[in-house]
Every structure is written in C-alpha cells, then in structure tokens.
Scaffold this motif. Structure first.
Motif, PDB file in Angstrom:
ATOM      1  N   ILE A   1       0.858  -1.188   0.000  1.00 38.24           N
ATOM      2  CA  ILE A   1       0.000   0.000   0.000  1.00 38.24           C
ATOM      3  C   ILE A   1       0.894   1.238   0.000  1.00 38.24           C
ATOM      4  N   PRO A   2       0.827   2.073  -1.045  1.00 36.76           N
ATOM      5  CA  PRO A   2       1.628   3.301  -1.050  1.00 36.76           C
ATOM      6  C   PRO A   2       1.000   4.365  -0.153  1.00 36.76           C
ATOM      7  N   VAL A   3       1.846   5.093   0.575  1.00 36.26           N
ATOM      8  CA  VAL A   3       1.397   6.173   1.448  1.00 36.26           C
ATOM      9  C   VAL A   3       2.334   7.361   1.256  1.00 36.26           C
ATOM     10  N   GLU A   4       1.829   8.523   1.583  1.00 36.09           N
ATOM     11  CA  GLU A   4       2.613   9.759   1.456  1.00 36.09           C
ATOM     12  C   GLU A   4       3.126  10.251   2.800  1.00 36.09           C
ATOM     13  N   THR A   5       2.513   9.803   3.887  1.00 32.95           N
ATOM     14  CA  THR A   5       2.892  10.287   5.210  1.00 32.95           C
ATOM     15  C   THR A   5       3.255   9.118   6.107  1.00 32.95           C
TER      16      THR A   5
ATOM     17  N   ILE B   1       1.845  -3.893   4.010  1.00 33.90           N
ATOM     18  CA  ILE B   1       3.140  -3.222   3.947  1.00 33.90           C
ATOM     19  C   ILE B   1       2.930  -1.827   3.364  1.00 33.90           C
ATOM     20  N   TYR B   2       3.258  -0.802   4.148  1.00 35.13           N
ATOM     21  CA  TYR B   2       3.121   0.579   3.706  1.00 35.13           C
ATOM     22  C   TYR B   2       4.491   1.089   3.249  1.00 35.13           C
ATOM     23  N   TYR B   3       4.526   1.685   2.081  1.00 35.42           N
ATOM     24  CA  TYR B   3       5.776   2.154   1.506  1.00 35.42           C
ATOM     25  C   TYR B   3       5.521   3.488   0.806  1.00 35.42           C
ATOM     26  N   SER B   4       6.591   4.196   0.552  1.00 41.97           N
ATOM     27  CA  SER B   4       6.501   5.429  -0.237  1.00 41.97           C
ATOM     28  C   SER B   4       6.923   5.115  -1.661  1.00 41.97           C
ATOM     29  N   PRO B   5       6.374   5.809  -2.645  1.00 35.00           N
ATOM     30  CA  PRO B   5       6.716   5.515  -4.043  1.00 35.00           C
ATOM     31  C   PRO B   5       8.205   5.601  -4.328  1.00 35.00           C
ATOM     32  N   SER B   6       8.936   6.408  -3.579  1.00 40.58           N
ATOM     33  CA  SER B   6      10.368   6.548  -3.838  1.00 40.58           C
ATOM     34  C   SER B   6      11.161   5.303  -3.454  1.00 40.58           C
TER      35      SER B   6
END
Length: 539
Positions: free
Chosen positions: A146-150, A167-172
């Motif tokens: 799951i992509p997240v920004e914060t 699993i939460y990750y940032s696109p970068s």
C-alpha cells in the motif's frame, strides 16, 4: 534231585518270531500314530498365524528414508498499483528470503497476485518466473503493498483475524529494474522471516536431528517453547470440554452457560474445527468446599479482599468431592472450573496479586469469579470474564503458538505442526511394530493388522505428497488416519496378549500332559533297540 530244598529255576520258553514281530509292530504302530497323526494335528492346531507385513517399508519409514517433509508456504503479494515493478520487487524479496533461510525444509515462496480479470479468475505468477497458476487454498498469507505519502515507511501491520500483512511504503522506495539492492525488498523479507520464526523452530524441533534447529533461537524463546509444550495436551482428533460451576453455598445455583458458550466459545472452536472436533458438557455443584489440604482464605486489610496463598493454588481443587472425571467422552477431557466464593469471602484473590485464574498443565483451567451481585443465576454478561479466560487457556492447552498476532496464521502453523508430528509418530509406530514382528516370532499377527499397516503406509505416502504440495489441511487428515491405523495395528489385542506368554509357560503346560504318554513309548522303543543289538551280537 536237588539238594538243600532248592529247586532248579526254570527259564521262560523262547519267544517265537511271530510274537516278537507282533510286539514290535504294536510299538511301531503307536509311534506311527504319534508321528503321522498326533504331531501333524498338534502342529496344525497350535500353529500361530502371522500375516505378511511389509517390514522393509515399515523400517524405511521409521528411519526417515522415505519422506523428508518440506513446507512450502505460498505467500501472495498484492500490488495493484505496481503492475510493472512488482515482479522485480518480488524477485529481489525472494532472493533475500532464501539468504535468510536457516531451515531448508521451511520454504517461503512468493507469488504475485494479479488484479481480477473480467473473463478469468485471478492468477498468480511464481517469483522465479516459471509460469502462472490460479490462486487456490494453498496460499497461506496475503501481502498487500500500500503506497502512502505520510508516516514512517516502510512499516507493516498484521491483521489479527485475517491472514493478511499490510506493507506501507513510499513511491520513492520502489526499486528500479537495474538495482540489485532494495531496502523495501529487504524489509519485506525480514518481516516475513520473523513472522514464521516460531513455526520454523517448532517444525525443526520435530526432526530427529536437533542440530537443524535455528541457531538464532534465544534462551527466552527456548524456555517459552518448552513451557508451551509441557502445558499442552497431546494431539487428539476429539477433545471433550467440561465446564463446571462450583460454589460453597447454594448461590448461584444456575448459570447461563449455553448462551455464553455459543457467543464467546464457539467462534474459537470453529477456528479449531479443521484440526480437532469438540464435545461439551456442563455441570453445577453446590456446597463445594475447598480441598482440605490447603489453608482457608485470610482477609487482607491492605487489599480489602480475601486471599489464598500462592503455594496452595496447586491443591485448590478438591479432587475427592468435586466430580471432575478425566475419562468422560471419547477423547481427552479438558476441564474448566469456575469457582464462585461465598459472599462473605468475596472478593477472593491469590495472595500478593489480583490474579484469580490459573492454568493446570495437561488438565485444564480454573478461575475464581467474584460477581458484582450474588443472584440465583449467573447471567451471560457475568460470565464474560470467565469465557475470555477459558478461551485463552484453551488455546494454550491445545498448543496454539503465541505468535504471530494473526489467529489464522497461528491456526495454519498448528496444522503444519500436527501434520508433521503425526507423520513422524505413525512412522515410529510402524517401525516399532516391525521390530516386534521380527524379534517375537511366537506372537500371532492377524489379517486386520496387515490391513491397518497397508492403510497407514498409503496415508503416509499421501500425507507426504500433500505436504510437498502445500495442502496442509489435507495432509493433516491423512497423517491423522495413518497414525490411527498404526496405533490400531500395534495394539491389536491378540498380539498384546501373546507378548506376555513366554516359552516356559508352554513347557509347563505340555510336560504334565505328554510325559505319562511319552515315557512308556520311549522306554519300549529303547528296549526293542537294545534287544535287537544283543541279537545281532549273539550271531
């Protein structure tokens, strides 16, 4: 004319050849009856039937030469927002998992779950790119990316009542196809490796080679696993649960146990339905006094409560008067005793703490309930604390692992543990039966034993194949059948009875019967042989 009054002794007339051969024919006829009729009849009537058993296969299973169980854990990775980069991420994660593996038989295999297509079912792609296959019940865990920004990334969250890891990750953090090192892939691999840490240890402990256990096992975890193993019941297809209410007075005299069990206990029993079956009964006993071996409760002014001493907890149950029979039902009985103290001695706790419940290893659990108000009937709401405690105790008594936090994952771990232990148990029993068969040739082996052995071997082969395919529920059912048939063959009544019948007993039975018959025949035969030898020498 004789002298001295002595008469000349007369010798008997010589025996005719006819009488000589007649006597010898009579003796020979007796020996012929013994040799050609008596001995065959005795041999036939006393012969021990021994069915043929596949001793070589039984010994091979016992020595672990036939099946080395492996445990392929299929993990479906769901990344709907990464249609192109997901395969590279999964491949990198799989390589990291392989490097972390410390128990080769326990294999975490990542698969990619594509989004559902309108005209076809959802499919999976094996991480090494070997092909595609439809998702089925072999998938043990779903990992959702799951992509997240914060927030801090990457981070994970395990669903308590679903076999799902978020699993939460940032696109970068998405690795490029040219990169060889991915922090996100390393994080996912470490999370999955840690998620199945206790399962690997318990499965490796079932192998005969203790050196295969994880070297990273901490002393605390080793003590915990040993304690959990000591308190749990041995696996059984059926358990009998007995819920008992004891009170030293006439109040409460009833409890709404059926509604409480239906709402609070049935869900966990349904979770275990794929492992074992359960039967339940309840009972109420009034005027149930403490065991006379413990001291009476004392009032603690500081705690404003009645207390019992910690050293008396082990003898709290009055086994002489409380009807707690361990032989009720088909399988092992798990007892859950709820004690409601006298209102004059309420609240009642264990000295030095506010604990009012404890677990008795391989027996059950006990709780002291201090109700808010004493009424004739304990309501369902009043039983909520007891049901919560009993459900936790039941999980411990059934050997449910304490980690991970997801109940479905712990249930699936218990399925694999029981399937493996039953497979090894059945193999060991067959090996022991093969040794008994070879070392004790005098015990009978009826055809039902051979049939049970054949069924056990067939189900063992099937269980091993199902373990390799990742179908652990079916493997448990086959391993359970194999173990049951092996136990049935080993404890056959006719065999067990003959094991304790030594050859000395047979001599004690036959000697008084055959001695009086054999002595005249043997002596007559020896006499004729002696006379025949003398006649030959006289010539």
């Amino acid at each position: 004319m004789s002298t001295g009054g002595n008469e000349e002794r007369k010798n008997p007339p010589p025996e005719t050849k006819h009488s000589l051969w007649l006597r010898r024919a009579v003796i020979a006829s007796f020996w012929a009856v013994v040799a050609f009729l008596g001995l065959p009849v005795w041999w036939k009537t006393t012969a021990i039937y021994r069915a043929d058993l596949p001793l070589q296969d039984m010994t091979a299973w016992a020595n672990g030469q036939v099946c080395k169980p492996i445990f392929p854990i299929h993990i479906a990775v769901q990344a709907p927002l990464l249609p192109h980069d997901a395969h590279h991420l999964i491949h990198a994660t799989q390589q990291t998992l392989n490097d972390l593996s410390d128990f080769p038989a326990h294999q975490l295999r990542l698969v990619f779950a594509e989004p559902p297509q309108p005209a076809n079912a959802s499919q999976q792609v094996v991480a090494d790119g070997s092909g595609t296959a439809e998702l089925d019940d072999t998938v043990a865990l779903a990992v959702r990316l799951i992509p997240v920004e914060t927030g801090a990334t990457p981070r994970s969250q395990l669903q308590p009542f679903l076999a799902t890891l978020d699993i939460y990750y940032s696109p970068s953090q998405i690795p490029s196809e040219s990169s060889t090192n991915s922090p996100l892939a390393t994080y996912i691999a470490q999370e999955l490796h840690q998620l199945y840490a206790q399962e690997r240890v318990r499965l490796s402990g079932l192998y005969s080679n203790a050196a295969s256990q994880s070297e990273s096992l901490s002393p605390e975890l080793a003590v915990q696993l040993q304690r959990d193993s000591a308190r749990a019941f041995k696996y059984a297809p059926t358990y009998h649960l007995t819920f008992s209410l004891f009170t030293p007075t006439s109040t409460p005299s009833a409890w709404d146990i059926e509604a409480a069990l239906r709402q609070y206990m049935n869900p966990i029993l349904e979770s275990f339905s794929g492992i074992s079956n359960f039967t339940i009964d309840t009972q109420v006993q009034l005027y149930a006094n403490f065991s006379p071996s413990i001291r009476q409760p004392e009032y603690d002014n500081d705690a404003k409560a009645w207390t019992i001493f910690k050293e008396d907890v082990g003898g709290f149950i009055n086994a002489a008067e409380w009807p707690l029979s361990p032989s009720i039902g088909r399988g092992p009985t798990i007892n859950f005793a709820l004690y409601v103290p006298d209102e004059a001695q309420s609240p009642l706790f264990v000295q030095g703490s506010r604990d009012n419940s404890w677990l008795v290893p391989q027996w059950g659990g006990l709780m002291i309930l201090n109700p808010q108000s004493y009424q004739a009937t304990l309501t369902k709401e009043a039983l909520v604390p007891a049901m919560q405690v009993f459900s936790t105790q039941l999980s411990s008594l059934l050997g449910l692992p304490q980690t991970p936090a997801s109940l479905p994952l712990r249930i699936s771990t218990l399925i694999r543990i029981h399937a493996t232990s039953l497979l090894f148990s059945a193999s060991s029993t067959l090996g022991a039966l093969a040794q008994v068969y070879q070392k004790m040739p005098t015990i009978p082996v009826p055809d039902p034993v051979a049939k049970s052995v054949d069924l056990s071997l067939a189900h063992l082969h099937r269980a091993c194949e199902l373990l390799r395919d990742g179908r652990f529920q079916d493997a448990l059912e086959n391993a359970r059948t194999a173990d049951g048939e092996a136990e049935k063959a080993f404890f056959e009544r006719s065999m067990v009875g003959q094991v304790y019948f030594p050859d000395e007993h047979k001599v004690a039975v036959y000697l008084p019967l055959l001695g009086p018959v054999a002595v005249p025949l043997v002596m007559a035969a020896l006499k004729e042989i002696k006379s025949g030898i003398a006649a030959v020498k006289g010539r």
